[in-house]
Structure formats: C-alpha cells, structure tokens
Design a protein around this motif. Structure first.
Motif, PDB file in Angstrom:
ATOM      1  N   PRO A  36       0.608  -0.982   0.044  1.00 27.79           N
ATOM      2  CA  PRO A  36       0.509   0.336  -0.126  1.00 27.79           C
ATOM      3  C   PRO A  36       0.406   1.193  -0.225  1.00 27.79           C
ATOM      4  O   PRO A  36       2.449   1.100   0.895  1.00 27.79           O
ATOM      5  CB  PRO A  36      -0.274  -0.548   1.394  1.00 27.79           C
ATOM      6  CG  PRO A  36      -0.569  -1.159   1.741  1.00 27.79           C
ATOM      7  CD  PRO A  36       0.570  -1.943   0.950  1.00 27.79           C
ATOM      8  N   ALA A  37       0.680   2.391  -0.657  1.00 27.94           N
ATOM      9  CA  ALA A  37       1.209   3.244  -0.470  1.00 27.94           C
ATOM     10  C   ALA A  37       1.752   4.163   0.330  1.00 27.94           C
ATOM     11  O   ALA A  37       2.877   4.408   0.313  1.00 27.94           O
ATOM     12  CB  ALA A  37       0.739   4.553  -1.624  1.00 27.94           C
ATOM     13  N   ARG A  38       1.147   3.798   1.387  1.00 28.09           N
ATOM     14  CA  ARG A  38       1.766   4.581   2.885  1.00 28.09           C
ATOM     15  C   ARG A  38       2.967   3.670   3.332  1.00 28.09           C
ATOM     16  O   ARG A  38       3.984   4.661   3.763  1.00 28.09           O
ATOM     17  CB  ARG A  38       0.482   4.508   3.984  1.00 28.09           C
ATOM     18  CG  ARG A  38       0.903   5.915   4.836  1.00 28.09           C
ATOM     19  CD  ARG A  38       0.612   7.370   4.254  1.00 28.09           C
ATOM     20  NE  ARG A  38       0.302   8.140   5.215  1.00 28.09           N
ATOM     21  CZ  ARG A  38       1.317   9.949   4.758  1.00 28.09           C
ATOM     22  NH1 ARG A  38       1.465   9.965   3.789  1.00 28.09           N
ATOM     23  NH2 ARG A  38       0.652  10.151   5.877  1.00 28.09           N
ATOM     24  N   GLN A  39       2.854   2.371   2.874  1.00 25.06           N
ATOM     25  CA  GLN A  39       3.258   1.618   3.477  1.00 25.06           C
ATOM     26  C   GLN A  39       5.091   1.254   3.007  1.00 25.06           C
ATOM     27  O   GLN A  39       6.080   1.861   3.330  1.00 25.06           O
ATOM     28  CB  GLN A  39       3.484   0.477   3.828  1.00 25.06           C
ATOM     29  CG  GLN A  39       2.288   0.024   5.146  1.00 25.06           C
ATOM     30  CD  GLN A  39       1.648  -1.623   5.290  1.00 25.06           C
ATOM     31  OE1 GLN A  39       2.180  -2.434   4.282  1.00 25.06           O
ATOM     32  NE2 GLN A  39       0.452  -1.648   5.251  1.00 25.06           N
ATOM     33  N   ARG A  40       4.671   1.774   1.721  1.00 25.01           N
ATOM     34  CA  ARG A  40       5.902   1.769   0.345  1.00 25.01           C
ATOM     35  C   ARG A  40       6.297   2.848   1.063  1.00 25.01           C
ATOM     36  O   ARG A  40       7.651   2.953   1.182  1.00 25.01           O
ATOM     37  CB  ARG A  40       5.178   2.056  -1.157  1.00 25.01           C
ATOM     38  CG  ARG A  40       6.169   1.872  -1.997  1.00 25.01           C
ATOM     39  CD  ARG A  40       5.336   1.213  -3.620  1.00 25.01           C
ATOM     40  NE  ARG A  40       4.410   1.323  -3.360  1.00 25.01           N
ATOM     41  CZ  ARG A  40       3.621   2.095  -4.269  1.00 25.01           C
ATOM     42  NH1 ARG A  40       4.450   2.605  -5.973  1.00 25.01           N
ATOM     43  NH2 ARG A  40       2.412   2.052  -4.738  1.00 25.01           N
ATOM     44  N   GLN A  41       5.762   4.242   0.989  1.00 25.02           N
ATOM     45  CA  GLN A  41       6.497   5.332   1.271  1.00 25.02           C
ATOM     46  C   GLN A  41       6.976   5.043   2.616  1.00 25.02           C
ATOM     47  O   GLN A  41       8.681   5.980   2.096  1.00 25.02           O
ATOM     48  CB  GLN A  41       5.677   6.728   1.698  1.00 25.02           C
ATOM     49  CG  GLN A  41       4.516   7.221  -0.121  1.00 25.02           C
ATOM     50  CD  GLN A  41       3.319   8.179   0.967  1.00 25.02           C
ATOM     51  OE1 GLN A  41       3.445   8.176   1.739  1.00 25.02           O
ATOM     52  NE2 GLN A  41       3.526   8.584  -0.400  1.00 25.02           N
ATOM     53  N   ALA A  42       6.628   4.774   3.481  1.00 23.33           N
ATOM     54  CA  ALA A  42       7.732   4.999   4.957  1.00 23.33           C
ATOM     55  C   ALA A  42       9.144   3.595   4.549  1.00 23.33           C
ATOM     56  O   ALA A  42      10.229   4.203   5.249  1.00 23.33           O
ATOM     57  CB  ALA A  42       6.705   4.056   5.753  1.00 23.33           C
ATOM     58  N   ILE A  43       8.830   2.099   4.457  1.00 24.69           N
ATOM     59  CA  ILE A  43       9.773   1.238   4.557  1.00 24.69           C
ATOM     60  C   ILE A  43      10.982   1.975   3.444  1.00 24.69           C
ATOM     61  O   ILE A  43      12.004   1.980   3.133  1.00 24.69           O
ATOM     62  CB  ILE A  43       8.987   0.246   3.582  1.00 24.69           C
ATOM     63  CG1 ILE A  43      10.897  -0.757   3.826  1.00 24.69           C
ATOM     64  CG2 ILE A  43       8.633   0.229   2.002  1.00 24.69           C
ATOM     65  CD1 ILE A  43      10.732  -1.229   5.120  1.00 24.69           C
TER      66      ILE A  43
END
Lengths: 110, 174
Positions: B123-130
């Motif tokens: 998901p976009a938010r997880q991708r941004q964070a990692i």
C-alpha cells in the motif's frame, strides 16, 4: 550475504535493521551514489533561471520600439480618459478653461 | 540551510551531496516511470532552493523537510504522468520484469525484480515509509515528520511493510 537466499532463509530471524540494510543494498545501483551529475544539472538550471529572470530588463534596451510603442499607447489612453473625465466632471464652460488654463500656462500652453 | 537562504549556492551543492543519492533512490522506487527519478530529484532541489527561507528548524530536521517535498513531488509526478498516459500524450510505463522468467535466472536480476515487485505491491503509505527508511536512511521520527504522521503510526507502517515484503519474497521463492 546480501543475496536472496539470505533473505529467504534468515528472513524470520533477521533483525529489522539488517533487513533494511539488505533491502537498501539491493535497491542501490552501481554509480547511483555519484551526485556530481545531479549537482551540475541543478546548478545549471539555477544559472539559466537567473539569466532568464533579468532578460525583460535587457529587452528594453535591445528592443526599444515595442516597449516605446506600448508606453505611447498607455499615454494616449490616459489622455483620452483624462479629456473625457474632465469634460464630464466640469463641463465645457469658461470656469473649466480657466481651471485648466493655469496649469497649462505653466507648461507653455494658452 | 542558512547559507542557502542567503543565496549561497555552495550550500545547495552540499545538500545535494548529502541527500541526492537517497532522494534519487526513493524517487526511482516511487515513480511509475523510474527513469524520471533524476528529473524529480532536480525538481526537489530547485524547490528547496526557492523555499529555503521558509524552512523552520523547529518544525523538523532538514532531511524530513527535503523528503516531504520529495514525497509530494513524486505523488504529483505520478498523477501528471497518469493523466498524460490517459490522454495518450505519454507512452505506457517502462516494461518491468516483475515475474522473473528464463532471462531473469541470473540471481542479481531476479532478486532485484522480486524486490521491485514486492515493494510495488505494498500500500502507498507503507511503501513510502519503508522506502524512506531503506533508500533515505531516515530515522522513524524523521519519517514521521516527512509523512506528517506520528512516530507510533510510522513504526506500525514499517512493521507491516517489512512483514509484507518478507512474505512476498518467501512466497516467490516457493
């Protein structure tokens, strides 16, 4: 130790830090740590932008005719509006001529 | 940042040397057209230059501020590219070898394809964070500032992202 087997076999035991480090190493490509090209490109863009920002001022000197024509046009428009405004407000009577006469006399009119 | 606010370009060059690599890596993973990463990275630093005076150290670290700009620019860029593709002005995204085939038997290429596919599936938010973590090497607090969330929420995003990536890689390995 950065290959997929390591990720697969040790995935559950691997610490988060180690996992992040391995993933980061996997995503990096040879030469992408070199920022010289990026730096040069950004600084060139800045130099180009600052040159184009001062261009309009230079255009007045290099192409005075269009700018001069523009100012003349604005002066004419101002004159027309001023004339219409003065006759509409004060009329065409003697009083108006006397009122305008004083400043115009200073400019060499009348 | 103070040097940049005074108009010293050496300050910008130092910033590029410090954060250029991470920002480019982050953009390469976040953009639908990976080759646009260089363009976006340039755009980030040009924006930083024009807005250097508005940086407030009380609101967060320089890295957070930089990556916040990067995150937003990547979102804008993807949106613009999507629209341009929709109206036919741009070609479809580059072909990416997400399912390693015969040609991708080479281990390095296969690993990279797996990692890209796994990251893309997040998901976009997880991708941004990692990606802020692994490409930008930011701390949890810095990531939280860059994404505008709390440190706790960011930690949760990172945990979920790592779990999903591990599961995806294990699944692909069979």
């Amino acid at each position: 130790m950065t290959d997929r087997q390591t990720v697969k076999q040790d995935g559950s035991d691997m610490s988060d830090g180690e996992f992040d480090r391995q993933l980061g190493a996997l995503l990096s490509t040879p030469g992408d740590a070199d920022t010289a090209i990026l730096s040069r490109a950004v600084l060139s863009q800045l130099a180009k932008n600052s040159t184009s920002a001062s261009a309009p001022l230079g255009a007045v000197l290099s192409e005075p005719l269009p700018w001069g024509a523009g100012f003349l046009g604005l002066l004419l428009i101002g004159g027309v509006f001023g004339y219409l405004g003065s006759t509409w407000i004060a009329g065409d009577g003697l009083l108006t001529l006397l009122t305008l006469g004083d400043p115009l006399a200073l400019l060499g009119g009348f | 940042m103070a040097a940049m606010a005074r108009g010293e370009r050496a300050g910008l060059a130092r910033l590029i040397a410090l954060y250029g690599t991470g920002i480019r890596r982050y953009a390469a993973q976040m953009l639908s057209v990976r080759s646009e990463a260089e363009v976006v990275a340039q755009e980030v630093f040009l924006r930083v230059w024009t807005r250097a005076h508005s940086y407030d150290p009380d609101k967060g670290a320089v890295s957070s501020w930089l990556y916040r700009i990067t995150v937003n620019l990547c979102i804008d860029h993807n949106r613009r590219c999507g629209f341009r593709r929709f109206v036919g002005l741009d070609a479809a995204p580059e072909f990416e070898d997400e399912m390693p085939g015969v040609e991708a038997q080479l281990d390095g290429r296969q690993r990279l394809a797996l990692a890209h596919a796994a990251i893309k599936a997040l998901p976009a938010r997880q991708r941004q964070a990692i990606l802020l973590k692994v490409a930008g090497a930011l701390s949890t607090v810095e990531i939280a500032e860059a994404l505008g969330t709390s440190a706790g929420a960011t930690e949760q995003l990172l945990i979920r992202a790592r779990a999903a990536l591990r599961a995806h890689m294990d699944l692909e390995d069979g």
